[in-house]
Write a protein that holds these residues in place. Structure first.
Motif, PDB file in Angstrom:
ATOM      1  N   LYS A 263       0.995  -1.325  -0.010  1.00 54.33           N
ATOM      2  CA  LYS A 263      -0.089   0.053   0.023  1.00 54.33           C
ATOM      3  C   LYS A 263       0.904   1.284   0.006  1.00 54.33           C
ATOM      4  N   LEU A 264       1.973   1.073   0.526  1.00 51.97           N
ATOM      5  CA  LEU A 264       2.843   2.342   0.614  1.00 51.97           C
ATOM      6  C   LEU A 264       3.617   2.327  -0.750  1.00 51.97           C
ATOM      7  N   GLY A 265       3.483   1.291  -1.679  1.00 47.41           N
ATOM      8  CA  GLY A 265       4.198   1.679  -2.896  1.00 47.41           C
ATOM      9  C   GLY A 265       5.477   0.697  -3.347  1.00 47.41           C
ATOM     10  N   PHE A 266       5.754  -0.023  -2.093  1.00 45.81           N
ATOM     11  CA  PHE A 266       6.936  -0.926  -2.339  1.00 45.81           C
ATOM     12  C   PHE A 266       6.572  -2.055  -3.188  1.00 45.81           C
ATOM     13  N   ALA A 267       7.440  -2.621  -4.020  1.00 40.78           N
ATOM     14  CA  ALA A 267       7.245  -3.825  -4.960  1.00 40.78           C
ATOM     15  C   ALA A 267       7.508  -5.162  -4.179  1.00 40.78           C
ATOM     16  N   GLY A 268       7.913  -5.003  -3.134  1.00 41.47           N
ATOM     17  CA  GLY A 268       8.099  -6.132  -2.447  1.00 41.47           C
ATOM     18  C   GLY A 268       8.652  -5.800  -1.009  1.00 41.47           C
ATOM     19  N   VAL A 269       8.878  -6.902  -0.274  1.00 43.21           N
ATOM     20  CA  VAL A 269       9.580  -6.851   1.068  1.00 43.21           C
ATOM     21  C   VAL A 269      10.303  -8.015   1.484  1.00 43.21           C
ATOM     22  N   GLU A 270      11.292  -8.059   2.001  1.00 40.04           N
ATOM     23  CA  GLU A 270      12.240  -9.275   2.397  1.00 40.04           C
ATOM     24  C   GLU A 270      12.705  -9.248   3.862  1.00 40.04           C
ATOM     25  N   GLU A 271      13.069 -10.315   4.099  1.00 38.93           N
ATOM     26  CA  GLU A 271      13.627 -10.444   5.745  1.00 38.93           C
ATOM     27  C   GLU A 271      15.176 -10.277   5.625  1.00 38.93           C
ATOM     28  N   VAL A 272      15.679  -9.257   6.376  1.00 37.34           N
ATOM     29  CA  VAL A 272      17.239  -9.482   6.562  1.00 37.34           C
ATOM     30  C   VAL A 272      17.712 -10.586   7.372  1.00 37.34           C
ATOM     31  N   ALA A 273      16.908 -11.211   7.846  1.00 46.01           N
ATOM     32  CA  ALA A 273      17.481 -12.270   8.658  1.00 46.01           C
ATOM     33  C   ALA A 273      17.797 -13.714   7.878  1.00 46.01           C
TER      34      ALA A 273
END
Length: 539
Positions: A263-273
């Motif tokens: 919703k913020l406009g990011f194409a994706g989100v990944e986990e830095v872990a």
């Protein structure tokens, strides 16, 4: 102070987050690029004509105005000339605007000019017959005036013995909050008694800015630049640090997190872990290969403030700091393999990561860094209530191990590395020493260089409690640590070695030559720190 204030929604926290929200809203909504609304924001944030927090409503608005500029990545203006908040706003869309030093800034006219460290006799003093405070003072700094103890500050060496023996606890230990929180002793005073920062010593841990109860210290943000990248149509991918759990109100809630970022406009989100797993495996390999044959001990490298301090103050032992790339960098490089043109945004708890992303000796592949608090401001600007989103029902990122997710809590990095070592060397004894807070980290290094920790793995964390206590976190440290541990247990993989992306480490090593590895360990504080001349001119 930092721990006691964290997680408490104070009036200062409200102003800070309102500034982030409104700057994000302007960035999302202003289509003509003029940003005239910026000049009106202080009047919206501080309404009316009666002061609420300071002695003057005009002072309150001036402070908010400076915080707005910093939230846009712009330099402070100061109070010595007429200026508009929007001055230079058109330049704020350019990433290089943000990179003008310094990162951590003191708003001079917001500083309360708190007294420097001293021991002071309060009105609780009973002028007792024993006078133990006077008897134990090694410098004869205590006398009695009108039957009350009096401390001569010029003679006092601040040993604290008087306070320890006072039967009425009548002697108070005063410390400037920002200076007390600074593990680098980088906070001083100007001729007006206001706080100053020695940028030659500052490692940008950010503990001063979360400890100042007057909101006089703030770091620059990249909210504005991130939103401009999103609005320009670029592929912008977020990576969230292991300490993300609970920071936005939920307990992991990965599906809701994905939806919020979308919703913020990011194409994706990944986990830095994921990168934490790779880091743990790298450090395990380096430890086995180099300790004690090549180096007497090995210190972890994932905390940039700690590693810079160690290299700055113990340069002769710089090679004892792990050569492993940090989880943030490893995750970004992994993403870059599949999304070569994407803009990568690290979202985490740390102010020092903002400088790590700029370092020159080892390319980070990270384009922008936002703190959890800044990201919360973006969510609020778009009216997103994280915990109320529907989500898709998924409960996990399904990649990182329990140990990788545990990096966020003090002790977690060392545990992950030791567990990785024991995967193939179960009988090898790996001794560990850990320290939290830069003062304690320094003490640990002093002992290490004297030979006390030969053969050891040293874990350093600049923030007491680990990354969950970073300057950009929102909630109480103890609560966050508990939620991170609970979320880590959800992973089907216990060890970092079980991460499917560990083969990527082989790619890194094949592509790298010996010089790259040496560059990683030889990186000095100068590579991370701003230009001193620019720092002093802007401070």
């Amino acid at each position: 102070m930092a721990d006691s204030m964290r997680g408490v929604y104070t009036s200062l926290a409200k102003i800070r987050r309102t500034v982030f929200r409104d700057v994000a809203r302007v960035a999302y909504e202003d289509d003509d690029g003029v940003y005239d609304e910026l000049d009106d924001l202080p009047y919206k944030i501080i309404s009316g004509d009666v002061a609420t927090y300071r002695e003057s409503v005009f002072l309150e608005r001036a402070i908010v105005g400076e915080r707005i500029r910093l939230a846009m990545g712009l330099p402070l203006q100061g109070g010595d000339r007429p200026a508009k908040i929007s001055e230079g706003a058109a330049e704020a869309a350019k990433p290089e605007t943000y990179y003008q030093p310094p990162l951590i800034n003191i708003i001079n006219f917001a500083c309360n000019a708190c007294a420097e460290e001293q021991y002071v006799v309060s009105n609780l003093c009973q002028g007792c017959l024993a006078h133990p405070c006077r008897e134990v003072c090694p410098k004869g700094a205590i006398s009695f005036v009108d039957k009350k103890a009096y401390i001569d500050q010029e003679k006092c060496i601040k040993c604290g013995r008087c306070r320890q023996v006072c039967p009425y606890t009548a002697i108070a230990h005063w410390e400037r909050p920002c200076a007390a929180a600074c593990g680098m002793n980088a906070i001083g005073s100007d001729d007006q008694g206001r706080a100053t920062i020695d940028y030659d010593r500052c490692v940008s841990c950010g503990q001063c800015l979360v400890s100042c109860p007057f909101g006089a210290i703030a770091d620059k943000s990249q909210i504005f630049q991130v939103i401009q990248a999103i609005r320009s149509g670029e592929e912008v991918i977020a990576t969230v640090a292991p300490s993300f759990v609970g920071q936005f109100g939920g307990r992991g809630n990965v599906d809701k997190l994905r939806e919020a970022f979308k919703k913020l406009g990011f194409a994706g989100v990944e986990e830095v872990a994921v990168g934490a797993d790779l880091c743990a495996v790298q450090e395990a390999g380096y430890f086995l290969d180099e300790v004690p044959d090549k180096i007497p001990f090995m210190a972890t490298s994932c905390c940039p403030a700690w590693s810079v301090m160690a290299k700055m103050e113990f340069p002769e032992h710089a090679e004892c700091v792990s050569m492993a790339l940090t989880p943030m960098v490893l995750t970004a490089r992994l993403i870059r393999e599949h999304h070569p043109k994407a803009k990568i945004v690290f979202v985490g708890p740390c102010a020092a990561k903002k400088l790590e992303a700029q370092r020159k000796s080892v390319k980070s592949e990270v384009d922008f860094v936002l703190t959890f608090e800044e990201m919360a401001g973006m969510m609020e600007a778009r009216g997103i209530e994280y915990t109320k989103l529907k989500g898709d029902g998924s409960t996990d990122f399904d990649v990182a191990s329990q140990d990788g997710r545990g990096f966020a809590v003090a002790g977690g990095v060392a545990k992950a590395v030791v567990d990785a070592i024991h995967k193939d060397h179960p009988d090898l004894e790996v001794k560990v020493e850990a320290a939290e807070g830069l003062d304690n980290c320094r003490k640990m290094m002093k002992q290490a260089v004297k030979g006390k920790f030969d053969g050891y793995l040293l874990e350093g964390m600049a923030c007491p409690g680990g990354c969950v206590a970073g300057a950009g976190t929102i909630q109480a440290v103890s609560k966050s640590a508990a939620q991170v541990r609970a979320y880590a247990k959800k992973s089907p993989h216990k060890l970092a070695t079980e991460n499917m992306y560990n083969t990527y480490l082989d790619v890194l090593e094949r592509e790298a030559d010996g010089q790259r590895r040496r560059d990683a360990v030889a990186e000095t504080a100068e590579a991370l720190k701003p230009d001193p001349e620019a720092s002093s001119s802007e401070a």
